[in-house]
Write a protein that holds these residues in place. Structure first.
Motif, PDB file in Angstrom:
ATOM      1  N   GLY A  62      44.105  33.465  38.702  1.00  0.00           N
ATOM      2  CA  GLY A  62      45.308  33.370  39.538  1.00  0.00           C
ATOM      3  C   GLY A  62      46.066  34.674  39.708  1.00  0.00           C
ATOM      4  N   PRO A  63      46.438  35.353  38.626  1.00  0.00           N
ATOM      5  CA  PRO A  63      47.162  36.620  38.781  1.00  0.00           C
ATOM      6  C   PRO A  63      46.361  37.682  39.531  1.00  0.00           C
ATOM      7  CG  PRO A  63      47.332  35.813  36.523  1.00  0.00           C
ATOM      8  CD  PRO A  63      46.326  34.945  37.213  1.00  0.00           C
ATOM      9  N   MET A  64      45.026  37.624  39.405  1.00  0.00           N
ATOM     10  CA  MET A  64      44.181  38.614  40.082  1.00  0.00           C
ATOM     11  C   MET A  64      44.194  38.428  41.592  1.00  0.00           C
ATOM     12  SD  MET A  64      43.056  40.750  37.950  1.00  0.00           S
ATOM     13  CE  MET A  64      41.929  41.558  39.094  1.00  0.00           C
ATOM     14  N   THR A  65      44.326  37.193  42.045  1.00  0.00           N
ATOM     15  CA  THR A  65      44.341  36.937  43.485  1.00  0.00           C
ATOM     16  C   THR A  65      45.491  37.682  44.142  1.00  0.00           C
ATOM     17  OG1 THR A  65      43.291  34.769  43.217  1.00  0.00           O
ATOM     18  CG2 THR A  65      44.535  35.134  45.239  1.00  0.00           C
ATOM     19  N   ILE A  66      46.675  37.605  43.540  1.00  0.00           N
ATOM     20  CA  ILE A  66      47.829  38.290  44.119  1.00  0.00           C
ATOM     21  C   ILE A  66      47.677  39.805  43.986  1.00  0.00           C
ATOM     22  CG2 ILE A  66      50.324  38.619  43.916  1.00  0.00           C
ATOM     23  CD1 ILE A  66      50.577  35.681  43.228  1.00  0.00           C
ATOM     24  N   ALA A  67      47.147  40.272  42.860  1.00  0.00           N
ATOM     25  CA  ALA A  67      46.945  41.710  42.680  1.00  0.00           C
ATOM     26  C   ALA A  67      45.999  42.276  43.744  1.00  0.00           C
ATOM     27  CB  ALA A  67      46.399  41.993  41.282  1.00  0.00           C
ATOM     28  N   MET A  68      44.934  41.527  44.061  1.00  0.00           N
ATOM     29  CA  MET A  68      43.972  42.016  45.051  1.00  0.00           C
ATOM     30  C   MET A  68      44.529  41.929  46.471  1.00  0.00           C
ATOM     31  SD  MET A  68      41.839  43.091  42.955  1.00  0.00           S
ATOM     32  CE  MET A  68      40.641  43.778  44.107  1.00  0.00           C
ATOM     33  N   LEU A  69      45.464  41.010  46.703  1.00  0.00           N
ATOM     34  CA  LEU A  69      46.166  40.993  47.988  1.00  0.00           C
ATOM     35  C   LEU A  69      46.932  42.301  48.175  1.00  0.00           C
ATOM     36  CD1 LEU A  69      47.276  39.552  50.544  1.00  0.00           C
ATOM     37  CD2 LEU A  69      49.074  38.608  49.074  1.00  0.00           C
ATOM     38  N   MET A  70      47.567  42.764  47.112  1.00  0.00           N
ATOM     39  CA  MET A  70      48.286  44.038  47.190  1.00  0.00           C
ATOM     40  C   MET A  70      47.304  45.196  47.429  1.00  0.00           C
ATOM     41  SD  MET A  70      51.295  42.867  46.864  1.00  0.00           S
ATOM     42  CE  MET A  70      51.142  41.078  47.024  1.00  0.00           C
ATOM     43  N   ALA A  71      46.162  45.135  46.746  1.00  0.00           N
ATOM     44  CA  ALA A  71      45.140  46.177  46.932  1.00  0.00           C
ATOM     45  C   ALA A  71      44.655  46.200  48.382  1.00  0.00           C
ATOM     46  CB  ALA A  71      43.969  45.943  45.977  1.00  0.00           C
ATOM     47  N   ASN A  72      44.424  45.030  48.960  1.00  0.00           N
ATOM     48  CA  ASN A  72      43.985  44.962  50.359  1.00  0.00           C
ATOM     49  C   ASN A  72      45.040  45.535  51.303  1.00  0.00           C
ATOM     50  OD1 ASN A  72      41.447  43.888  50.015  1.00  0.00           O
ATOM     51  ND2 ASN A  72      41.981  41.804  50.591  1.00  0.00           N
ATOM     52  N   THR A  73      46.312  45.304  50.993  1.00  0.00           N
ATOM     53  CA  THR A  73      47.374  45.804  51.864  1.00  0.00           C
ATOM     54  C   THR A  73      47.417  47.328  51.863  1.00  0.00           C
ATOM     55  OG1 THR A  73      48.667  43.793  51.447  1.00  0.00           O
ATOM     56  CG2 THR A  73      49.849  45.671  52.373  1.00  0.00           C
ATOM     57  N   VAL A  74      47.257  47.936  50.699  1.00  0.00           N
ATOM     58  CA  VAL A  74      47.221  49.403  50.635  1.00  0.00           C
ATOM     59  C   VAL A  74      45.979  49.936  51.349  1.00  0.00           C
ATOM     60  CG1 VAL A  74      46.969  51.370  49.083  1.00  0.00           C
ATOM     61  CG2 VAL A  74      48.645  49.608  48.578  1.00  0.00           C
ATOM     62  N   THR A  75      44.839  49.262  51.157  1.00  0.00           N
ATOM     63  CA  THR A  75      43.613  49.674  51.866  1.00  0.00           C
ATOM     64  C   THR A  75      43.824  49.605  53.375  1.00  0.00           C
ATOM     65  OG1 THR A  75      42.167  48.963  50.070  1.00  0.00           O
ATOM     66  CG2 THR A  75      41.187  49.085  52.258  1.00  0.00           C
ATOM     67  N   ALA A  76      44.424  48.505  53.834  1.00  0.00           N
ATOM     68  CA  ALA A  76      44.671  48.332  55.273  1.00  0.00           C
ATOM     69  C   ALA A  76      45.600  49.423  55.791  1.00  0.00           C
ATOM     70  CB  ALA A  76      45.271  46.948  55.533  1.00  0.00           C
ATOM     71  N   ALA A  77      46.629  49.747  55.025  1.00  0.00           N
ATOM     72  CA  ALA A  77      47.570  50.790  55.451  1.00  0.00           C
ATOM     73  C   ALA A  77      46.872  52.140  55.573  1.00  0.00           C
ATOM     74  CB  ALA A  77      48.736  50.874  54.466  1.00  0.00           C
ATOM     75  N   ARG A  78      46.067  52.495  54.589  1.00  0.00           N
ATOM     76  CA  ARG A  78      45.362  53.775  54.626  1.00  0.00           C
ATOM     77  C   ARG A  78      44.435  53.849  55.836  1.00  0.00           C
ATOM     78  NH1 ARG A  78      45.756  57.083  50.273  1.00  0.00           N
ATOM     79  NH2 ARG A  78      43.900  58.208  50.964  1.00  0.00           N
ATOM     80  N   ARG A  79      43.724  52.763  56.107  1.00  0.00           N
ATOM     81  CA  ARG A  79      42.807  52.764  57.256  1.00  0.00           C
ATOM     82  C   ARG A  79      43.569  52.903  58.562  1.00  0.00           C
ATOM     83  NH1 ARG A  79      38.788  47.811  55.273  1.00  0.00           N
ATOM     84  NH2 ARG A  79      37.725  49.003  53.629  1.00  0.00           N
ATOM     85  N   GLN A  80      44.694  52.203  58.688  1.00  0.00           N
ATOM     86  CA  GLN A  80      45.464  52.263  59.930  1.00  0.00           C
ATOM     87  C   GLN A  80      46.109  53.630  60.134  1.00  0.00           C
ATOM     88  OE1 GLN A  80      47.935  48.547  60.223  1.00  0.00           O
ATOM     89  NE2 GLN A  80      46.300  47.687  58.964  1.00  0.00           N
ATOM     90  N   LEU A  81      46.322  54.358  59.040  1.00  0.00           N
ATOM     91  CA  LEU A  81      46.852  55.717  59.140  1.00  0.00           C
ATOM     92  C   LEU A  81      45.748  56.762  59.310  1.00  0.00           C
ATOM     93  CD1 LEU A  81      49.521  55.484  56.299  1.00  0.00           C
ATOM     94  CD2 LEU A  81      50.000  55.737  58.741  1.00  0.00           C
ATOM     95  N   GLY A  82      44.476  56.291  59.267  1.00  0.00           N
ATOM     96  CA  GLY A  82      43.358  57.214  59.418  1.00  0.00           C
ATOM     97  C   GLY A  82      43.089  58.056  58.193  1.00  0.00           C
ATOM     98  N   LEU A  83      43.517  57.568  57.023  1.00  0.00           N
ATOM     99  CA  LEU A  83      43.333  58.317  55.781  1.00  0.00           C
ATOM    100  C   LEU A  83      42.007  57.949  55.123  1.00  0.00           C
ATOM    101  CD1 LEU A  83      46.938  57.876  54.330  1.00  0.00           C
ATOM    102  CD2 LEU A  83      45.981  59.916  55.446  1.00  0.00           C
ATOM    103  N   PRO A  84      41.455  58.834  54.304  1.00  0.00           N
ATOM    104  CA  PRO A  84      40.206  58.513  53.606  1.00  0.00           C
ATOM    105  C   PRO A  84      40.408  57.340  52.644  1.00  0.00           C
ATOM    106  CG  PRO A  84      40.902  60.790  53.159  1.00  0.00           C
ATOM    107  CD  PRO A  84      41.952  60.159  54.002  1.00  0.00           C
TER     108      PRO A  84
END
Length: 303
Positions: free
Chosen positions: A275-297
């Motif tokens: 359970g706690p990992m599900t929310i943690a990985m949601l946060m990880a996905n959000t940072v990944t999405a932000a980096r991609r949308q900014l064109g960052l590696p």
């Protein structure tokens, strides 16, 4: 009596959140962008309210721009779709999550499919599903529960899972199928089992890794577990405990915990495991999405 190593999902999730908070600060300090997560909830389902509250609280703790849209249960499908489209176009929002289940008059697939794949931090859009299934994990946004489960498996067994035999009990699009795809990409030999699998206990007994995600309280019994196996229990089921008083209940997983712990090498508890990992990985996905949308590696993978 418990003999297995207990995999502490809370502790692992906390370490993931610390890393995500660091990455969030880096985006703000070096690129002037705060990762943006929008959560949409329709109706008053009590469990959904708790989940959304936890997601929003964690997002704020990680330094995100966190937005919640709470809509009435009678909200029309067209109004919900219009909101999703507006979030698609909002450059301050990098991740969109629509909390399920939705009221019966709304077509869930229509709503989920409207979310831009690059903002689909739940990993449910057909494009993300297709990328993951095709082995393009590094290009996809991966569903949070399977991703978190894989992190816990690696904490127990190490990063090299090559050659391990894995059985996933459950074939849902949200957990079972993506979990199998992830384990295949780790070079495991994977079986997806389910309620109609013949000789299910024997199938499970062959596995070095068991992921139970079937939604049936304590269905996987201790004598199904191969000695030394790693057991990941995704289930969250509330069962009555009349001996504790009228209306009382407790949370159990899909695995009979005490029985399985006597056989397993490592096991996740319920609660406090996946359970706690599900929310943690949601946060990880959000940072990944932000980096991609900014064109960052891409940053170093969490899993």
């Amino acid at each position: 009596m418990t003999t297995a190593q207990v995999i502490d999902g809370k502790a692992v999730a906390e370490s993931v959140r610390e890393e995500i908070t660091r990455r969030s600060k880096d985006l703000l300090d070096n690129h002037g962008t705060r990762p943006g997560l929008a959560v949409v909830i329709v109706g008053e389902d009590p469990a959904s309210q708790v989940y959304v509250r936890n997601k929003q609280k964690t997002a704020e703790a990680c330094g995100f721009h966190s937005v919640k849209h709470a809509l009435a249960a009678e909200t029309s499908e067209s109004d919900l779709l219009a909101l999703v489209q507006s979030l698609n176009e909002d450059k301050a929002i990098h991740g969109i999550l629509v909390q399920l289940p939705l009221p019966g008059h709304i077509d869930e697939s229509k709503v989920l499919n409207l979310i831009k794949p690059e903002k689909d931090v739940d990993g449910f859009h057909p494009i993300n599903v297709g990328l993951l299934t095709a082995g393009e994990r590094s290009s996809a946004l991966v569903p949070c529960t399977p991703a978190g489960s894989l992190v816990l498996i690696k904490r127990a067994l190490g990063t090299d899972l090559s050659g391990k035999t894995a059985v996933v009990v459950g074939r849902s699009n949200i957990v079972g199928k993506p979990m199998a795809s992830l384990l295949l990409q780790e070079s495991c030999t994977v079986t997806i089992a389910h309620s109609r699998t013949k000789d299910l206990p024997d199938v499970v007994r062959a596995a070095d890794i068991v992921v139970a995600a079937v939604g049936r309280p304590e269905m996987v019994r201790g004598d199904w577990i191969k000695p030394g196996a790693t057991v990941i229990d995704v289930g969250i089921n509330r069962v009555p405990t009349p001996e504790k008083g009228e209306g009382k209940s407790r949370l159990v997983g899909d695995v009979a915990y005490e029985e399985a712990a006597a056989h397993a090498g490592a096991i996740t508890p319920v609660p406090g495991g996946v359970g706690p990992m599900t929310i943690a990985m949601l946060m990880a996905n959000t940072v990944t999405a932000a980096r991609r949308q900014l064109g960052l590696p891409e940053a170093e993978p969490i899993f």
